[in-house]
Design an enzyme around this catalytic site. Sequence first.
Site, short mmCIF file in Angstrom:
data_model
loop_
_atom_site.label_atom_id
_atom_site.label_comp_id
_atom_site.label_asym_id
_atom_site.label_seq_id
_atom_site.Cartn_x
_atom_site.Cartn_y
_atom_site.Cartn_z
N HIS A 171 22.13 102.88 62.10
CA HIS A 171 22.10 102.71 60.83
C HIS A 171 21.17 104.12 60.40
CE1 HIS A 171 21.74 100.56 57.22
NE2 HIS A 171 20.54 101.25 56.87
N ASP B 120 20.52 106.23 56.49
CA ASP B 120 20.68 106.06 55.07
C ASP B 120 20.83 107.38 54.23
OD1 ASP B 120 20.46 103.25 53.96
OD2 ASP B 120 18.85 102.99 55.31
N GLU C 105 25.94 97.87 53.65
CA GLU C 105 24.77 97.08 53.98
C GLU C 105 24.61 95.84 53.08
OE1 GLU C 105 20.15 98.14 55.10
OE2 GLU C 105 21.12 99.58 53.81
N HIS D 137 21.46 91.65 52.52
CA HIS D 137 20.55 92.70 52.26
C HIS D 137 18.97 91.97 51.80
CE1 HIS D 137 18.26 96.54 51.10
NE2 HIS D 137 18.61 96.81 52.33
N HIS E 128 18.82 91.88 58.37
CA HIS E 128 18.56 91.65 57.01
C HIS E 128 18.68 89.92 57.04
CE1 HIS E 128 17.30 95.15 55.02
NE2 HIS E 128 18.19 95.57 55.79
N HIS F 224 19.84 97.52 62.82
CA HIS F 224 18.55 98.15 62.63
C HIS F 224 17.45 97.06 62.56
CE1 HIS F 224 20.02 97.62 58.47
NE2 HIS F 224 18.72 97.88 58.01
N ASP G 191 17.37 103.43 61.42
CA ASP G 191 17.11 103.52 59.81
C ASP G 191 16.25 104.62 59.16
OD1 ASP G 191 16.96 101.85 57.53
OD2 ASP G 191 15.34 100.53 57.91
#
Length: 428
Positions: free
Chosen positions: A46, A48, A153, A180, A221, A242, A350
């Site tokens: 993961h 971003d 995500e 999420h 999540h 993650h 992450d």
Amino acid sequence: MKLACRSVAAAALLLVASPALSQSILPDVQKRIDRILKKTPLIDGHNDVPEQVRENWKMSVEGLASGSDKRQPNPMMTDMERLHQGHVGGQFWSVYIDAAVHGDEAIRQTLEQIDIVTRLVKAYPNDLELASTADDFERIHRKGKIASVMGVEGGHQIGGSMAALRQYYRLGARYMTLTHFATNDWADSATDDPKYGGLSPFGVEVVKEMNRIGMLVDLAHVSPDTMKDAIEASKAPVIFSHSNARALSDHPRNVPDDVLAMLPSNGGVVMVNFYTGYLSEPFRQWNATRAAEEARQKTLLTGQPDKREAAMKAWDAAHPAPTADVGLIADHIEHIVKVAGHDHVGLGGDLDGIPYDQSPAGMNSVSGYPLIFAELIRRGWNDKDLAKLAGGNILRVLRQAEAVSASMKDVPPSLATLPAATPAPKSE
């Protein structure tokens, strides 16, 4: 917080600095890490960067060649030079959108995020290449490039449409996180009030369709009940792209031991996150106390923003945040191994999705991965298990998902739809 022992022998005086890091690795240890990660691609679950591109740089993917290409307003954790320094061989790029966005708008924004990743890969052809299968990851890694796929995500991003899910896969998404931060139309989130006690019937159908097309079911999540429902419903191994061990930090985003114990029979992998807020229980407690103080000052000093800011600066000075080191990441890895085994752990930093100053020292950059391997080598890990952590486990999961999909080739595409919303009662 458990801190790793820092005693070293006299030979440790002969150190080589890892690029762009404030810490060092012994030359013979670095050679061992280099050898392992040349043979097995280090695959991170993961990153971003696409979110940063969307929110801060008007969709532009330029300026990511090296750390010298400065990005504002926030420092970047990722660029091509540091990806190579960190021996990254494969990356799941997150195509995240806000959990408050639903329906057709969610689909449009997700397509824009997918477009960012495809343009990112095209902009850096000497560094990145799109992958589709586990074999692609290994082939691209042998060429010295970073195999690139996408992760959606949040289940809200399909807008309730199985067709959208299938098209995301066709465009390069190889996992979808079922929720999420908010509970969506068919699954409970770890950080929101439950609505279904896990997965709704439509959510179960989503998992089955993901199995059919070969898309990994990501349980980062989601609530513990959603984790359990998804593992029960899935024919293929699941991932946590993650996440960390809840036994070490009681954040709801982390994975409880009873779920970790389900992974050997499922085959899934927990890919460990580098955010201090998920790694460190002292930091989690400090963060909650700070939030309470901020709320208190807002009540006491309503309409006085300058005084509130000064009060919080004073509080921060008197209550510094607990810090963490790479040993804490290793602690979470080893706890997952203790409960689930060496076949069920990976890395999902992450990075560029967490605060720049809230990760263990040296781990706020994609160049930092060798520090984790050096720490685990110090703890006695062998090369075989280090290779599993690096990428061997997630490659196995990908291959198993591909095999499940092949076994379902005669199953027709799902036409399941969300149940119609119940209209609100009319007022008399």
